[in-house]
Design a protein around this motif. Sequence first.
Motif, PDB file in Angstrom:
ATOM      1  N   ARG A 148     -38.545   7.750  20.415  1.00 42.86           N
ATOM      2  CA  ARG A 148     -38.437   6.680  21.394  1.00 42.86           C
ATOM      3  C   ARG A 148     -37.424   5.621  20.962  1.00 42.86           C
ATOM      4  O   ARG A 148     -36.565   5.197  21.735  1.00 42.86           O
ATOM      5  N   ILE A 149     -37.532   5.212  19.689  1.00 42.14           N
ATOM      6  CA  ILE A 149     -36.618   4.176  19.186  1.00 42.14           C
ATOM      7  C   ILE A 149     -35.173   4.677  19.221  1.00 42.14           C
ATOM      8  O   ILE A 149     -34.272   3.997  19.702  1.00 42.14           O
ATOM      9  N   ALA A 150     -34.967   5.912  18.715  1.00 39.64           N
ATOM     10  CA  ALA A 150     -33.597   6.423  18.655  1.00 39.64           C
ATOM     11  C   ALA A 150     -33.006   6.583  20.043  1.00 39.64           C
ATOM     12  O   ALA A 150     -31.838   6.254  20.271  1.00 39.64           O
ATOM     13  N   SER A 151     -33.807   7.051  21.000  1.00 39.31           N
ATOM     14  CA  SER A 151     -33.201   7.252  22.317  1.00 39.31           C
ATOM     15  C   SER A 151     -33.011   5.923  23.037  1.00 39.31           C
ATOM     16  O   SER A 151     -32.026   5.735  23.746  1.00 39.31           O
ATOM     17  N   GLU A 152     -33.918   4.994  22.817  1.00 39.48           N
ATOM     18  CA  GLU A 152     -33.752   3.679  23.452  1.00 39.48           C
ATOM     19  C   GLU A 152     -32.478   2.998  22.948  1.00 39.48           C
ATOM     20  O   GLU A 152     -31.625   2.570  23.731  1.00 39.48           O
ATOM     21  N   ILE A 153     -32.341   2.937  21.626  1.00 40.38           N
ATOM     22  CA  ILE A 153     -31.176   2.250  21.065  1.00 40.38           C
ATOM     23  C   ILE A 153     -29.909   3.068  21.310  1.00 40.38           C
ATOM     24  O   ILE A 153     -28.847   2.515  21.604  1.00 40.38           O
ATOM     25  N   GLY A 154     -30.042   4.400  21.239  1.00 42.88           N
ATOM     26  CA  GLY A 154     -28.879   5.256  21.503  1.00 42.88           C
ATOM     27  C   GLY A 154     -28.356   5.086  22.925  1.00 42.88           C
ATOM     28  O   GLY A 154     -27.149   5.012  23.153  1.00 42.88           O
ATOM     29  N   GLY A 165     -33.874   3.782  14.028  1.00 44.21           N
ATOM     30  CA  GLY A 165     -32.960   2.728  14.468  1.00 44.21           C
ATOM     31  C   GLY A 165     -31.537   3.065  14.054  1.00 44.21           C
ATOM     32  O   GLY A 165     -30.589   2.916  14.832  1.00 44.21           O
ATOM     33  N   TYR A 166     -31.401   3.568  12.847  1.00 39.40           N
ATOM     34  CA  TYR A 166     -30.075   3.948  12.339  1.00 39.40           C
ATOM     35  C   TYR A 166     -29.437   5.015  13.220  1.00 39.40           C
ATOM     36  O   TYR A 166     -28.288   4.864  13.652  1.00 39.40           O
ATOM     37  N   TYR A 167     -30.179   6.073  13.512  1.00 40.94           N
ATOM     38  CA  TYR A 167     -29.602   7.147  14.332  1.00 40.94           C
ATOM     39  C   TYR A 167     -29.282   6.657  15.738  1.00 40.94           C
ATOM     40  O   TYR A 167     -28.266   7.036  16.320  1.00 40.94           O
ATOM     41  N   GLY A 168     -30.157   5.825  16.286  1.00 40.09           N
ATOM     42  CA  GLY A 168     -29.878   5.304  17.621  1.00 40.09           C
ATOM     43  C   GLY A 168     -28.649   4.416  17.619  1.00 40.09           C
ATOM     44  O   GLY A 168     -27.755   4.565  18.439  1.00 40.09           O
ATOM     45  N   TYR A 169     -28.594   3.537  16.641  1.00 39.54           N
ATOM     46  CA  TYR A 169     -27.535   2.522  16.607  1.00 39.54           C
ATOM     47  C   TYR A 169     -26.156   3.141  16.465  1.00 39.54           C
ATOM     48  O   TYR A 169     -25.186   2.650  17.027  1.00 39.54           O
ATOM     49  N   PHE A 170     -26.072   4.229  15.715  1.00 41.83           N
ATOM     50  CA  PHE A 170     -24.753   4.833  15.492  1.00 41.83           C
ATOM     51  C   PHE A 170     -24.508   6.053  16.379  1.00 41.83           C
ATOM     52  O   PHE A 170     -23.692   6.904  16.050  1.00 41.83           O
ATOM     53  N   THR A 171     -25.225   6.127  17.496  1.00 40.10           N
ATOM     54  CA  THR A 171     -24.956   7.203  18.451  1.00 40.10           C
ATOM     55  C   THR A 171     -23.548   7.017  19.012  1.00 40.10           C
ATOM     56  O   THR A 171     -23.113   5.909  19.270  1.00 40.10           O
ATOM     57  N   LYS A 172     -22.854   8.138  19.156  1.00 42.03           N
ATOM     58  CA  LYS A 172     -21.516   8.092  19.774  1.00 42.03           C
ATOM     59  C   LYS A 172     -21.502   9.106  20.897  1.00 42.03           C
ATOM     60  O   LYS A 172     -22.016  10.192  20.743  1.00 42.03           O
ATOM     61  N   GLY A 173     -20.894   8.755  22.017  1.00 45.10           N
ATOM     62  CA  GLY A 173     -20.755   9.740  23.082  1.00 45.10           C
ATOM     63  C   GLY A 173     -21.590   9.415  24.293  1.00 45.10           C
ATOM     64  O   GLY A 173     -21.528   8.300  24.797  1.00 45.10           O
ATOM     65  N   GLY A 174     -22.374  10.379  24.757  1.00 42.81           N
ATOM     66  CA  GLY A 174     -23.132  10.184  25.989  1.00 42.81           C
ATOM     67  C   GLY A 174     -24.555  10.682  25.887  1.00 42.81           C
ATOM     68  O   GLY A 174     -25.129  10.724  24.796  1.00 42.81           O
TER      69      GLY A 174
END
Lengths: 248, 246
Positions: free
Chosen positions: B103-109, B205-214
Amino acid sequence: MIRVVNVSKSFDEVPVLKNVSTVFEKGKTNLIIGQSGSGKTVLMKCLVGLLNSDSGQILYDNHQFSTMSFAERRVIRQKLGMLFQGGALFDSMTVEENVIFPLKMFSTMTLEEKIDRANFCLKRVNLENVNHLYPAEISGGMKKRVAIARAISNSPSYLFCDEPNSGLDPLTAIVIDNLISEITQEFDITTVVNTHDMNSVMEIGDKVAFIYKGELWWEGSRFEILKTENKEVNDFVYASELMRTMKQ
Amino acid sequence: MKLFFHIGRYFMLLVQILKKPEKASIYRRQIILEMDNIGLQSLGIVAIISVFMGAVVTIQTAFNTDHPMLPRYAVGFATRQSIILEFAPTIISLILAGKVGSRIASEIGTMRVTEQIDALEIMGVNSSGFLILPKVVAAMIINPVLIVLSMFLGIFGGWVVSAVSDVMPVSNFIYGILYEFAPYDIFYALVKTVVFAFIITTISGYYGYFTKGGALEVGQSSTDAVVTSSIFIIIFNLILTQLLLA
Ligand SMILES: Nc1ncnc2c1ncn2[C@@H]1O[C@H](COP(=O)(O)OP(=O)(O)OP(=O)(O)O)[C@@H](O)[C@H]1O
Ligand SMILES: [Mg+2]
């Protein structure tokens, strides 16, 4: 006033901006125009520091922005409003909360004052009775207008708009264009607008910078752009049948 | 090499997250919101899993220790120890890594790829701190509550089994549950829980924050977040057990 000096930017060795130098003056609506993919958004992101340019300088009222620390940038950023090409509204917040957000973070206003300010900004973009809807519940054009309201809610000294009227009907587009131009003069702010809409150019372009394949190809006023002999500018300006007919 | 890149960037992000908040009152409100998102909304799954796992642990222990040399209350004792020491803190944290981490990763991503994070930056907000810190604090507060609840419900599940079936007598079970109870075990479990909460929220949070793309990459980040935080939970489980119990 924002001064851009020799800014270059490439992505993976592909140059997107090549030695762009120009000046965006205070109290004027400065337009950056150019074809899709010419580098307008990248230039704007370099201006506000979301992208770091590979070389060159960006000066805000003669302060070097490029080399500032996070804390120093924050001072400038609190005086900055930006409209993103995609709106970038916070989708966990209602329209009103979105517009209030910059105030909530940094101003000392009371809640009532903030809500008044939000209503005032929303009214200026012709939005009423949508305060409590979420971004997913409003139309694309409305999102754009909420994003504009958010960009101006903290009374910025520098306003950046990336395609403010793409996706809007001609009537609303003109309202938005005029709003941007009005607040620029009213509050004497430095406004930079990305657009590829010739209507906007003729409506509000105090200064027009034409970007062609990442280079600053031509600059001048909206009156000069109709008379220039520059081929690429002409191709752009007279792309439509309407403009060609008008020229003749 | 990629590993070192991630580790370096992760610690740089941590430094960024732990900077002084712009406005404490807003962070406080966010923490409360996140406690609801992360904690209360996980109550259901934690409760169901705990009761059933407690019941199964009891049945398994009873069948596998059915020997005249072993006292029957050992079943209650073993159930309690496995629930308090491992099952509640570690397994439930792994479940939360799946639920809360994705949830956190997809929200922040999503906020990253739709430029909402850029919008925060433009306003002068410390975006990583604003988005991640409240989640970290909220999870470190609420997860121990969930884990204690899980302990009670796990043991409750075991009690139900012994009460309604003839696996073993209830009185023996209760005697075993109370037998040589060491409060230090709870402390050990809660220390683990808090560390795991930190791992789940910061890594996701780390994975979400540094998501690149779509949208595709948001899904990828969310998977990476769950996998990586699960692995680190398991590794730190070993380290902490060695440190605290050995
Ligand atoms: N993050 C990025 N990574 C790699 N290339 C990029 C990135 N951002 C932009 N580009 C490239 O830079 C070029 C200019 O893009 P930019 O978004 O500035 O165009 P634009 O002038 O704003 O176009 P439009 O009018 O369609 O919005 C494009 O060729 C694009 O592929
Ligand atoms: Mg663009």
